[in-house]
Design an enzyme around this catalytic site. Structure first.
Site, PDB file in Angstrom:
ATOM      1  N   SER A   1       0.859  -1.194   0.000  1.00 21.74           N
ATOM      2  CA  SER A   1       0.000   0.000   0.000  1.00 21.74           C
ATOM      3  C   SER A   1       0.893   1.242   0.000  1.00 21.74           C
ATOM      4  CB  SER A   1      -0.860  -0.013   1.265  1.00 21.74           C
ATOM      5  OG  SER A   1      -1.469   1.247   1.485  1.00 21.74           O
ATOM      6  N   TYR A  41      -3.672  -0.775   9.978  1.00 24.69           N
ATOM      7  CA  TYR A  41      -3.455  -0.946   8.538  1.00 24.69           C
ATOM      8  C   TYR A  41      -2.063  -0.441   8.151  1.00 24.69           C
ATOM      9  CZ  TYR A  41      -4.538  -0.902   3.522  1.00 24.69           C
ATOM     10  OH  TYR A  41      -4.526  -1.136   2.158  1.00 24.69           O
TER      11      TYR A  41
END
Ligand code: NAP
Length: 252
Positions: A144, A157
Site C-alpha cells: 500500500s 493498517y
C-alpha cells in the site's frame, strides 16, 4: 527468454480473488496464460467465469484467512487440482478506521492477522513446497502507499502494510538464492470496497483526487500489468521491491 511476460503453463494462487484488486489480478494473470486457484471466504463464481473466459482454468478454494487453519489446505488443494503452484499473490486484506486515541485491540489484531500474519505463513508454506520441488516461483504481496506513508485513522493498517514491505525485503533476501522472487505492489487509491468510505466522503474524495497526477482513482484493471510483470520471467532478476502503481501519488 528473460523478457517474456508469458505465463502459459503456470499456476497462480490469488487470495481475496472474489472482488476488487484480487479479481483484477486473477483475470490479468489468466489473460497472460496462467491457471488460477481463487482463494477467499466469499463466492468466487464471478472471477471463475472471467478467468475461464480468458481461456484458462480456475478453481475456488474456500478459506477464511483470519486464522492459519486453511494455510496447508490451500497449497494441498491447489496441488491436487493442478499438480503445481508457481505464483502466489497475497492480496486479501482488511482495513479498520478510527482515531488512534480510540483504536481497539480487536481492530488491531484483526488487521494484523489477515494483512501480515497469514501472509507470512502462507508464503512460508508456498516456499517450502517450491524448495522441495521446482526451486522456482514468484510471490507478490499487495502492499500500500501506507507502506511508505503514515496516513490517518488506520493505525493497524499502516503498521501491517509497513510491516509487509519489510517482510517482502526479508523474504527476498532469504529466498532469492532458492529461485523464489518475492516482491510487492503498492497500489495507490483504487476504486474498490476498501476505499468506499473515502470516496463517500466529499472532502476526502476531492483532497485525494487533487493529489493524484493521473487525475483519477485507479481502476482495478490498471494493476494487472504490474502483477503480470512480477509473476513472469521478465522479472527474474527483480527481488525485494515494493512497486508503486499509484497514478503518480508518491512522485508528488
Ligand atoms: P476489497 O474489495 O475490500 O477486497 C479485499 C479482499 O480481501 C476481498 O476479496 C476480501 O474478501 C478478502 N478478505 C478480507 N478478509 C478476508 C478473510 N478473513 N479471509 C479471506 N479473504 C478475506 O479491497 P481491495 O482494494 O480489492 O483490496 C485488496 C488488497 O489491496 C488489500 O490487501 C488492500 O489492503 C490492498 N490495497 C487496496 C488499495 C485500494 O485503494 N483499493 C490500496 C492499497 C492497497 P470478502 O469480499 O469476502 O471480504
Amino acid at each position: 527468454m528473460a523478457t517474456s511476460f508469458d505465463l502459459t503453463g503456470k499456476t497462480a494462487i490469488v487470495t481475496g480473488a472474489n472482488t476488487g484488486l484480487g479479481q483484477a489480478i486473477a483475470v490479468a494473470l489468466a489473460q497472460a496464460g496462467a491457471d488460477v486457484a481463487l482463494v477467499g471466504r466469499s463466492s468466487m463464481a464471478e472471477t471463475q467465469t472471467a478467468v475461464e473466459a480468458a481461456g484458462n482454468r480456475a478453481v475456488s478454494i474456500q478459506a477464511d484467512l483470519s486464522t492459519l487453519e486453511p494455510i496447508d489446505r490451500i497449497i494441498e488443494e491447489t496441488l491436487a487440482w493442478s499438480g503445481q503452484a508457481d505464483i502466489l499473490v497475497n492480496n486479501a486484506g482488511i482495513i479498520r478506521r478510527a482515531d488512534a486515541l480510540d483504536f481497539t485491540e480487536a481492530d488491531w489484531d484483526a488487521v494484523m492477522d489477515v494483512n501480515l500474519k497469514t501472509v507470512f505463513f502462507l508464503s512460508q508454506a508456498f516456499a517450502r513446497h517450491l524448495v522441495a520441488t521446482t526451486r522456482s516461483g514468484k510471490i507478490i504481496n499487495i502492499a500500500s502507499l501506507l507502506s511508505f506513508q503514515g496516513g490517518i485513522r488506520i493505525p493497524s493498517y499502516t503498521a501491517s502494510k509497513s510491516g509487509l514491505a519489510g517482510l517482502t525485503r526479508l523474504l527476498a533476501c532469504e529466498w532469492a538464492a532458492k529461485g523464489i522472487n518475492v516482491n510487492a505492489i503498492a497500489p495507490g487509491y483504487f476504486s474498490t470496497n476498501n476505499t468506499d468510505a473515502l470516496r463517500a466522503d466529499p472532502d476526502r474524495n476531492v483532497a485525494i483526487l487533487n493529489r493524484i497526477p493521473a487525475g483519477h482513482w485507479g481502476q482495478p484493471e490498471e494493476l494487472g500489468g504490474a502483477a503480470v510483470f512480477l509473476a513472469s520471467p521478465a522479472s527474474d532478476y527483480v527481488h525485494g521491491i515494493v512497486l508503486p502503481v499509484d497514478g503518480g501519488w508518491l512522485a508528488r
